[in-house]
Design a protein around this motif. Structure first.
Motif, short mmCIF file in Angstrom:
data_model
loop_
_atom_site.label_atom_id
_atom_site.label_comp_id
_atom_site.label_asym_id
_atom_site.label_seq_id
_atom_site.Cartn_x
_atom_site.Cartn_y
_atom_site.Cartn_z
N SER A 82 -3.72 7.97 16.94
CA SER A 82 -3.79 9.13 17.16
C SER A 82 -5.26 8.84 16.94
N ILE A 83 -6.87 9.48 17.35
CA ILE A 83 -8.09 9.03 17.35
C ILE A 83 -8.91 10.34 16.13
N ASP A 84 -7.56 11.64 15.43
CA ASP A 84 -8.28 12.17 14.68
C ASP A 84 -8.46 11.40 13.25
N THR A 85 -9.69 11.65 11.96
CA THR A 85 -9.82 11.40 11.06
C THR A 85 -8.55 10.83 10.03
N SER A 86 -8.24 12.16 10.07
CA SER A 86 -6.89 12.48 8.49
C SER A 86 -6.02 12.28 8.99
N ILE A 87 -5.51 11.36 10.15
CA ILE A 87 -4.04 11.54 10.86
C ILE A 87 -4.13 9.85 11.01
N ARG A 88 -5.32 9.06 11.33
CA ARG A 88 -5.69 7.98 11.04
C ARG A 88 -5.60 7.63 9.65
N ALA A 89 -5.38 8.38 8.80
CA ALA A 89 -5.69 8.20 6.88
C ALA A 89 -4.07 8.26 6.65
N ALA A 90 -3.35 9.25 7.47
CA ALA A 90 -1.24 9.16 7.99
C ALA A 90 -1.44 7.93 8.64
N ALA A 91 -2.01 7.47 9.56
CA ALA A 91 -1.09 5.68 10.03
C ALA A 91 -1.42 4.82 8.77
N THR A 92 -2.72 4.53 8.58
CA THR A 92 -3.19 3.15 7.11
C THR A 92 -1.75 3.69 6.24
N ARG A 93 -1.40 4.86 5.72
CA ARG A 93 -0.37 4.82 4.31
C ARG A 93 0.61 4.76 5.26
N HIS A 94 1.22 4.78 6.58
CA HIS A 94 2.46 4.55 7.46
C HIS A 94 2.60 2.65 7.27
N VAL A 95 1.47 2.76 7.48
CA VAL A 95 1.58 0.46 7.82
C VAL A 95 1.76 0.17 6.63
N ASP A 96 1.25 0.97 5.52
CA ASP A 96 1.22 0.38 3.89
C ASP A 96 3.50 0.40 3.83
N ASP A 97 3.42 1.32 4.02
CA ASP A 97 4.78 1.81 4.15
C ASP A 97 5.56 0.51 4.57
N LEU A 98 4.65 0.56 5.66
CA LEU A 98 5.79 -0.70 6.51
C LEU A 98 5.55 -1.77 6.23
N CYS A 99 4.92 -2.92 5.37
CA CYS A 99 4.18 -3.48 4.90
C CYS A 99 5.55 -3.95 3.76
N ARG A 100 5.73 -3.07 2.64
CA ARG A 100 5.98 -2.19 1.81
C ARG A 100 7.54 -2.72 2.50
N ARG A 101 8.36 -2.58 2.95
CA ARG A 101 9.82 -2.85 4.04
C ARG A 101 9.09 -4.31 4.39
N LEU A 102 8.67 -4.55 4.96
CA LEU A 102 8.84 -5.91 6.00
C LEU A 102 8.41 -6.65 4.43
N ALA A 103 8.30 -6.86 3.37
CA ALA A 103 8.53 -7.90 2.37
C ALA A 103 9.58 -7.76 1.87
N GLN A 104 10.84 -7.75 2.21
CA GLN A 104 12.03 -7.12 1.59
C GLN A 104 12.99 -8.18 2.45
N PHE A 105 12.64 -8.33 3.69
CA PHE A 105 13.46 -9.12 4.48
C PHE A 105 13.62 -10.62 4.27
N ASP A 106 13.55 -11.44 5.11
CA ASP A 106 13.86 -12.52 4.63
C ASP A 106 13.28 -13.46 6.87
N TYR A 107 13.55 -12.73 7.26
CA TYR A 107 12.78 -13.14 8.43
C TYR A 107 12.18 -11.33 9.12
N VAL A 108 10.93 -11.06 9.83
CA VAL A 108 10.38 -10.30 10.78
C VAL A 108 9.28 -11.31 11.91
N ASN A 109 9.84 -10.24 12.99
CA ASN A 109 9.08 -10.37 14.27
C ASN A 109 8.72 -8.73 14.37
N ILE A 110 7.30 -9.60 14.51
CA ILE A 110 6.36 -8.33 15.63
C ILE A 110 6.14 -8.26 17.17
N GLN A 111 6.28 -7.20 17.34
CA GLN A 111 6.41 -6.62 19.28
C GLN A 111 5.35 -6.36 18.98
#
Length: 400
Positions: free
Chosen positions: A44-73
């Motif tokens: 989405s390019i809507d300003t409010s939804i882009r803010a939600a996207a930032t929170r979504h990515v931050d949450d993904l980063c916290r989850r990824l920190a817990q793994f031994d290995y990560v692959n990003i497609q």
């Protein structure tokens, strides 16, 4: 191990991720989890939804920190619509875990000079409107190459391993960025022990009431401009009437309009069939198949067509599956297919020049007069489904 990708969506990345998930577990014994991207929010390019996207990515980063290995497609469009958003989000994800590999599906880093050359010729001929279109095409292509260059630099800065599908991509990354922590593996999606069956296609043929002796040509995947559907229609019009074209695929989700209007490309395709006396009753739009159905149908059609145009991608899951399971394949002379053939020689694939419908028609009749080659159609001695899974495990450990 975590894989960051789309997963529940209908797209090539999701299908490939499912194969990766299952085969890495099967061949390495690793526990694998798909960390799924929320595409509607991210795109989405809507300003409010882009803010939600930032929170979504931050949450993904916290989850990824817990793994031994990560692959990003990394298919850029999965991570956003605006180049700045895409870069910032991927930059965060790359920093989330030191043991990360990044799969570059479309590593365009060298601009294609064709559009700019055309613009210069058109300007010299005073064809100003055509020149403007060419310059816009060059500018849009440049957006992708500049974004990819930034992402490769970020990947190298973090010491992560890049996974690419061609030796050409590896050479370009080494040449332009001085970075050699790059693994090469072509896309592999057909599981070991795959057994072809005509059952699904037999039902399709019965429902279409095809005459005895009909030759069924298959095209697969999203109905989009780079797939060469109009070339396919031109080629079909030059073939005998018993040759039929079955288009298994749907409109690309990103071309679905919210105002209720039709997609221009699909509409033009349908109208061409309706208005042609030579095509009427010979072209069938049959919709999207499940992954399993696609493999079964692709293995059972008389011949498959891949009249693709260049679009910057180095790998195509649709093409890889088709070449692996279909006994007769016509594939355009695209750079991506050139590179694939260097890694995996195929005995069932005949090439033709991009856009040359006369050659496509002629070679279709030629290949139909020949016996189907013996399986496996591609050389699996070096690159196979098992080597792909193990390469992903090794790549995630190979931090520079």
């Amino acid at each position: 191990m975590a894989i960051v990708s789309s997963y529940s969506e209908s797209c090539g990345n999701a299908s490939f991720t499912k194969i990766l998930h299952d085969t890495i577990r099967q061949y390495s014994g690793y526990e694998v989890e798909v960390v799924e991207l929320d595409l509607p929010i991210l795109q989405s390019i809507d300003t409010s939804i882009r803010a939600a996207a930032t929170r979504h990515v931050d949450d993904l980063c916290r989850r990824l920190a817990q793994f031994d290995y990560v692959n990003i497609q990394l298919e850029a469009g999965l991570y956003g619509t605006l180049p700045g958003d895409i870069f910032q989000r991927l930059r965060k994800l790359m920093k989330a875990n030191p043991n990360t590999s990044v799969t570059l599906h479309s590593p365009r880093i060298i601009p294609n000079p064709t559009a700019k050359r055309n613009a210069i010729k058109q300007l010299l001929s005073l064809r100003l409107k055509s020149a403007l279109h060419s310059l816009m095409a060059d500018y849009q292509a440049g957006i992708h190459t500049r974004l990819n260059s930034r992402l490769v630099r970020e990947l190298a800065r973090n010491g992560h391993t890049a996974i690419v599908h061609t030796e050409r991509a590896k050479r370009q990354i080494s040449t332009f960025f001085g970075y050699d922590n790059v693994y090469v593996h072509p896309l592999r999606l057909v599981q070991e022990g795959f057994q072809s069956s005509t059952a699904t296609l037999d039902k399709v043929k019965a429902n279409l009431n095809l005459e005895k002796g009909a030759v069924l040509i298959g095209m697969f995947g999203y109905i989009s401009r780079n797939k060469g559907h109009f070339d396919a229609l031109e080629a079909l019009s030059q073939l005998p009437g018993n040759y039929k074209l079955a288009i298994f695929g749907r409109q690309h989700p990103q071309t679905i309009r919210s105002d209720g209007s039709k997609d221009d490309y699909l509409s033009a395709l349908v109208q061409t069939v309706k208005n042609s006396r030579l095509l009427r009753g010979r072209v069938f739009f049959l919709g999207e198949l499940s992954d399993d159905q696609f493999m079964q149908v692709a293995s059972a059609v008389d011949v498959a067509w891949l009249p693709y145009y260049e679009n910057g991608q180095d790998g195509s899951g649709i093409a890889s599956i088709t070449m692996d399971v279909c006994g007769r394949v016509l594939a355009s002379a695209s750079f991506a297919f050139d590179e694939l053939m260097k890694l995996i020689p195929y005995n069932n694939v005949v090439r033709f020049d991009i856009g040359n419908d006369l050659e496509l028609a002629t070679k279709t009749q030629m290949i139909m007069s020949q016996a189907v080659p013996t399986k496996p159609f591609g050389d699996e001695s070096t690159y196979n489904i098992r080597s792909q899974a193990l390469a992903y495990v090794q790549a995630s450990k190979a931090r520079r």
